[in-house]
Design a protein around this motif. Structure first.
Motif, PDB file in Angstrom:
ATOM      1  N   LYS A 117      41.559  12.236  46.303  1.00  0.00           N
ATOM      2  CA  LYS A 117      41.339  11.518  47.824  1.00  0.00           C
ATOM      3  C   LYS A 117      40.047  10.769  47.515  1.00  0.00           C
ATOM      4  O   LYS A 117      38.982  11.131  46.761  1.00  0.00           O
ATOM      5  CB  LYS A 117      40.701  12.523  48.758  1.00  0.00           C
ATOM      6  N   VAL A 118      39.981   9.623  48.197  1.00  0.00           N
ATOM      7  CA  VAL A 118      38.771   8.507  48.101  1.00  0.00           C
ATOM      8  C   VAL A 118      37.731   9.433  48.283  1.00  0.00           C
ATOM      9  O   VAL A 118      37.577   9.607  49.612  1.00  0.00           O
ATOM     10  CB  VAL A 118      39.126   7.206  48.919  1.00  0.00           C
ATOM     11  N   ALA A 458      36.429   0.150  42.910  1.00  0.00           N
ATOM     12  CA  ALA A 458      37.020  -1.230  43.533  1.00  0.00           C
ATOM     13  C   ALA A 458      37.016  -0.977  44.931  1.00  0.00           C
ATOM     14  O   ALA A 458      36.643  -1.896  45.652  1.00  0.00           O
ATOM     15  CB  ALA A 458      38.377  -1.443  42.771  1.00  0.00           C
ATOM     16  N   VAL A 459      37.629  -0.063  45.393  1.00  0.00           N
ATOM     17  CA  VAL A 459      37.583   0.095  47.034  1.00  0.00           C
ATOM     18  C   VAL A 459      36.591   0.219  47.758  1.00  0.00           C
ATOM     19  O   VAL A 459      36.277  -0.033  48.842  1.00  0.00           O
ATOM     20  CB  VAL A 459      38.787   1.367  47.461  1.00  0.00           C
ATOM     21  N   ALA A 460      35.491   0.519  46.905  1.00  0.00           N
ATOM     22  CA  ALA A 460      34.100   0.862  47.696  1.00  0.00           C
ATOM     23  C   ALA A 460      33.277  -0.449  47.365  1.00  0.00           C
ATOM     24  O   ALA A 460      31.962  -0.545  47.728  1.00  0.00           O
ATOM     25  CB  ALA A 460      33.232   1.928  46.912  1.00  0.00           C
ATOM     26  N   SER A 461      33.877  -1.476  46.496  1.00  0.00           N
ATOM     27  CA  SER A 461      33.212  -2.657  46.119  1.00  0.00           C
ATOM     28  C   SER A 461      33.062  -3.781  47.351  1.00  0.00           C
ATOM     29  O   SER A 461      33.903  -3.677  48.257  1.00  0.00           O
ATOM     30  CB  SER A 461      33.477  -3.373  44.834  1.00  0.00           C
ATOM     31  N   ASN A 462      32.275  -4.803  47.035  1.00  0.00           N
ATOM     32  CA  ASN A 462      32.532  -5.976  47.774  1.00  0.00           C
ATOM     33  C   ASN A 462      33.821  -6.537  47.827  1.00  0.00           C
ATOM     34  O   ASN A 462      34.015  -7.344  48.889  1.00  0.00           O
ATOM     35  CB  ASN A 462      31.080  -6.825  47.594  1.00  0.00           C
ATOM     36  N   PRO A 465      38.240  -5.238  49.558  1.00  0.00           N
ATOM     37  CA  PRO A 465      39.522  -5.898  50.615  1.00  0.00           C
ATOM     38  C   PRO A 465      40.324  -6.837  49.966  1.00  0.00           C
ATOM     39  O   PRO A 465      41.677  -6.859  50.247  1.00  0.00           O
ATOM     40  CB  PRO A 465      38.637  -6.516  51.754  1.00  0.00           C
ATOM     41  N   ALA A 466      39.721  -7.798  49.149  1.00  0.00           N
ATOM     42  CA  ALA A 466      40.517  -8.507  48.345  1.00  0.00           C
ATOM     43  C   ALA A 466      41.485  -8.234  47.244  1.00  0.00           C
ATOM     44  O   ALA A 466      42.647  -8.504  47.400  1.00  0.00           O
ATOM     45  CB  ALA A 466      39.639  -9.647  47.645  1.00  0.00           C
ATOM     46  N   LEU A 467      40.912  -7.175  46.790  1.00  0.00           N
ATOM     47  CA  LEU A 467      41.989  -6.411  45.808  1.00  0.00           C
ATOM     48  C   LEU A 467      43.127  -5.742  46.267  1.00  0.00           C
ATOM     49  O   LEU A 467      44.266  -5.829  46.191  1.00  0.00           O
ATOM     50  CB  LEU A 467      41.229  -5.517  44.807  1.00  0.00           C
ATOM     51  N   LEU A 468      42.721  -4.873  47.519  1.00  0.00           N
ATOM     52  CA  LEU A 468      43.750  -4.357  48.323  1.00  0.00           C
ATOM     53  C   LEU A 468      44.728  -5.056  48.749  1.00  0.00           C
ATOM     54  O   LEU A 468      45.893  -4.822  48.702  1.00  0.00           O
ATOM     55  CB  LEU A 468      42.896  -3.258  49.339  1.00  0.00           C
ATOM     56  N   ASP A 469      44.246  -6.232  49.398  1.00  0.00           N
ATOM     57  CA  ASP A 469      45.210  -7.280  49.938  1.00  0.00           C
ATOM     58  C   ASP A 469      46.203  -7.968  49.054  1.00  0.00           C
ATOM     59  O   ASP A 469      47.372  -8.173  49.092  1.00  0.00           O
ATOM     60  CB  ASP A 469      44.430  -8.450  50.784  1.00  0.00           C
ATOM     61  N   SER A 470      45.878  -8.027  47.702  1.00  0.00           N
ATOM     62  CA  SER A 470      46.663  -8.455  46.595  1.00  0.00           C
ATOM     63  C   SER A 470      47.706  -7.374  46.274  1.00  0.00           C
ATOM     64  O   SER A 470      48.665  -7.815  45.375  1.00  0.00           O
ATOM     65  CB  SER A 470      45.707  -8.714  45.247  1.00  0.00           C
ATOM     66  N   ASP A 516      43.836  10.174  55.572  1.00  0.00           N
ATOM     67  CA  ASP A 516      43.118  10.416  54.493  1.00  0.00           C
ATOM     68  C   ASP A 516      43.656   9.226  53.409  1.00  0.00           C
ATOM     69  O   ASP A 516      44.769   8.712  53.363  1.00  0.00           O
ATOM     70  CB  ASP A 516      43.434  11.721  53.661  1.00  0.00           C
ATOM     71  N   ARG A 517      42.733   8.671  52.422  1.00  0.00           N
ATOM     72  CA  ARG A 517      43.412   7.627  51.468  1.00  0.00           C
ATOM     73  C   ARG A 517      43.168   8.396  50.117  1.00  0.00           C
ATOM     74  O   ARG A 517      42.258   8.876  49.799  1.00  0.00           O
ATOM     75  CB  ARG A 517      42.606   6.434  51.488  1.00  0.00           C
ATOM     76  N   TYR A 518      44.246   8.049  49.388  1.00  0.00           N
ATOM     77  CA  TYR A 518      44.294   8.733  48.139  1.00  0.00           C
ATOM     78  C   TYR A 518      44.335   7.490  47.098  1.00  0.00           C
ATOM     79  O   TYR A 518      45.079   6.851  47.140  1.00  0.00           O
ATOM     80  CB  TYR A 518      45.370   9.807  47.939  1.00  0.00           C
TER      81      TYR A 518
END
Length: 548
Positions: A117-118, A458-462, A465-470, A516-518
């Motif tokens: 879990k994140v 990555a998910v906590a970085s600036n 959002p761009a990585l997740l969107d990709s 929750d996000r995993y």
């Protein structure tokens, strides 16, 4: 008309196809995931009918006792035939996953899983998690995250056009023009047209010289000769990187039967000045059969410098429209033909047929135009959504060239730069092996644990959002568009997929039903990996339900 310089080959070029065709956007090569449904059926015993007499009742009891004994024996027999797997119990994986792996004849020892879990301190599942595995295309997550952080989401590649002299009052450029590239992964016809338009706006209308290609931003030896991972030298995914990559170095032929006119049309993109299509296809009736044989042209260079794409034979109307992608010609010939075609399409002229040369832009050359490509955030979407190997390799090389400017790009330089970047973030990965950054490799390695750490970071970085969107969305788009489309998990998982002949991989995020996000990483390295999609599908659904 001036004579062609002796050093330039005589190449005949043809009028370009209509501008509308030139502007058609090239579709990225996408490997569609095929969903295999494994049904498990259980045969239930028919309910016993009410007894009509004491004799029948006794007989019924005896029959029930015999049936029960038989059922007990059957269960015992199955237990002996399929003993409980101690590894399955230790793995922490749900039975749906371990059962699917058994069906695919994939031993747990050939798999690696890490689910956490994140933000949680402990993993929900950790199995062989620190074993280096071949990640296939999930390696693109490392490359794209590194690119977004080191170069920035708004980074744009530059392609420049120089000339030996300024245009004269009548628009003539006397001398050669120079195309200099910096590895733009998506220099497609629409983008080349913008570069040409800027040069025309700067006053250039006629080129009185040759086309010189400056590809020095990338080092020599990156093309790798004719080597490919699978021997398919003309497949788009096997195109090698180049500082002047144009339209993925791939010709897309669209074959369309026209029943009304009893003909078969052939269109090609991008337009290349030296390319001629010889279409001798005839429309036929009946079953389609092997359409690829008829729709795949033979491509033959001619002594005069032209290239003929020849189609011959019958093509059934029942086949419908098909697209054939062929990665052919050299990088130099491809971009030369593309530039000449775009120049002519924009109304530009040549004083004489332009030759093709290679070399650096000379000092003091006049800058005619400079084009900035699409932002990295858009490029990363194409790389991850559609698992575009050549674009990933272009980005991988660019990272090294931009961060370490001591010489041209190389794979070794990029690997060093990315490893230093990881170490600075507390993500030291001594077992990480990056050969080309795309995952199209037999050498690349990363552990599920290290990939999960990177995804957490990555998910906590600036640039999270761009990585997740990709990333492809389960059941919605990209390489996951056909997976679990009717499952509740559809639309709630953002995962990069990876497949090679003996590799199946997933890496990304699953949003559970409870909010929750995993982070989910799953690797299979085994000759039967291609048969194990059900295991990964079951894993995604289990995590969506809360990993309980």
């Amino acid at each position: 008309m001036l004579a062609m310089p002796k050093s330039a080959p005589r190449l005949r070029f043809h009028s370009p196809v209509p501008a509308a065709l030139l502007r058609r956007r090239l579709a990225s090569a996408v490997t569609a995931a095929v969903l295999t449904v494994f049904g498990v059926s259980t045969v239930q015993a028919a309910p016993a009918k009410p007894a009509k007499s004491s004799k029948s009742a006794k007989a019924g009891k005896a029959a029930k006792a015999a049936a029960a004994a038989g059922a007990t024996a059957a269960v015992a027999s199955r237990a002996r035939a399929e003993p409980a797997d101690p590894a399955a119990a230790r793995s922490g994986l749900p039975a749906t996953v371990t059962t699917a792996l058994r069906r695919a004849n994939v031993p747990l020892s050939s798999t690696s899983f890490y689910i956490v879990k994140v933000g949680a301190p402990q993993a929900r599942v950790s199995w062989n998690a620190e074993t280096p595995m071949n990640p296939a295309s999930t390696m693109k997550v490392v490359t794209t995250f590194a690119g977004l952080q080191l170069l920035g989401p708004e980074y744009r590649w530059q392609t420049s056009l120089y000339a030996d002299s300024q245009p004269t009052f009548d628009g003539t450029v006397n001398g050669n023009v120079y195309l200099r590239g910096s590895g733009d992964p998506k220099l497609v016809p629409e983008e080349m047209a913008k570069l040409v338009a800027k040069a025309r706006t700067a006053g250039a209308s006629t080129i009185n010289g040759d086309i010189v290609l400056d590809r020095s931003y990338f080092g020599d030896g990156l093309n790798g000769g004719d080597y490919t991972i699978d021997g398919e030298t003309q497949r788009a995914y096997n195109v090698n990187p180049d500082a002047l990559l144009y339209a993925f170095k791939t010709l897309s032929f669209t074959i369309t039967p026209d029943a009304a006119n009893r003909s078969v049309g052939v269109a090609v993109t991008p337009a290349l000045a030296q390319l001629r299509v010889d279409n001798r296809l005839t429309l036929a009736n009946g079953r389609c059969g092997d359409w690829k044989t008829r729709a795949t042209p033979s491509i033959t260079p001619q002594p005069d410098g032209t290239v003929v794409a020849a189609f011959d034979g019958n093509y059934s109307a029942d086949c419908g429209e098909h697209i054939v992608n062929l990665a052919t010609l050299s990088h130099s010939d491809f971009i030369w033909g593309g530039f000449v075609a775009e120049w002519q399409s924009a109304g530009g002229r040549f004083q004489h047929p332009p030759g093709l040369r290679s070399g650096p832009v000379p000092r003091g050359a006049f800058l005619l135009a400079r084009h900035h490509g699409q932002p990295l955030s858009e490029i990363v979407r194409d790389i991850n959504k559609y698992s575009n190997n050549v674009m990933a390799r272009q980005l991988f090389l660019t990272i090294g060239a931009e961060i370490d400017r001591n010489g041209p790009a190389s794979t070794e330089k990029s690997a060093r730069v990315i490893k230093r970047w990881l170490t600075r973030q507390g993500l030291d990965m001594p077992n990480l092996v990056m050969e080309n950054g795309s995952g199209l490799s037999r050498e690349e390695r990363i552990s599920a644990y290290d990939m999960a750490r990177l995804l957490q970071q990555a998910v906590a970085s600036n640039v999270g959002p761009a990585l997740l969107d990709s990333l492809p969305i389960l059941g919605v788009d990209g390489t996951l568009r056909n997976r679990l489309t009717r499952a509740n998990a559809a639309g709630n998982a953002y995962l990069k997929t990876g497949t090679l002949a003996d590799v199946r991989a997933l890496a990304g995020y699953v949003d559970a039903l409870n909010g929750d996000r995993y982070v989910v990483v799953a690797y299979i390295n085994h000759p039967n990996a291609s048969a194990a999609q059900e295991a990964h599908d079951a894993l995604m659904q289990w995590v969506y339900k809360g990993a309980q």
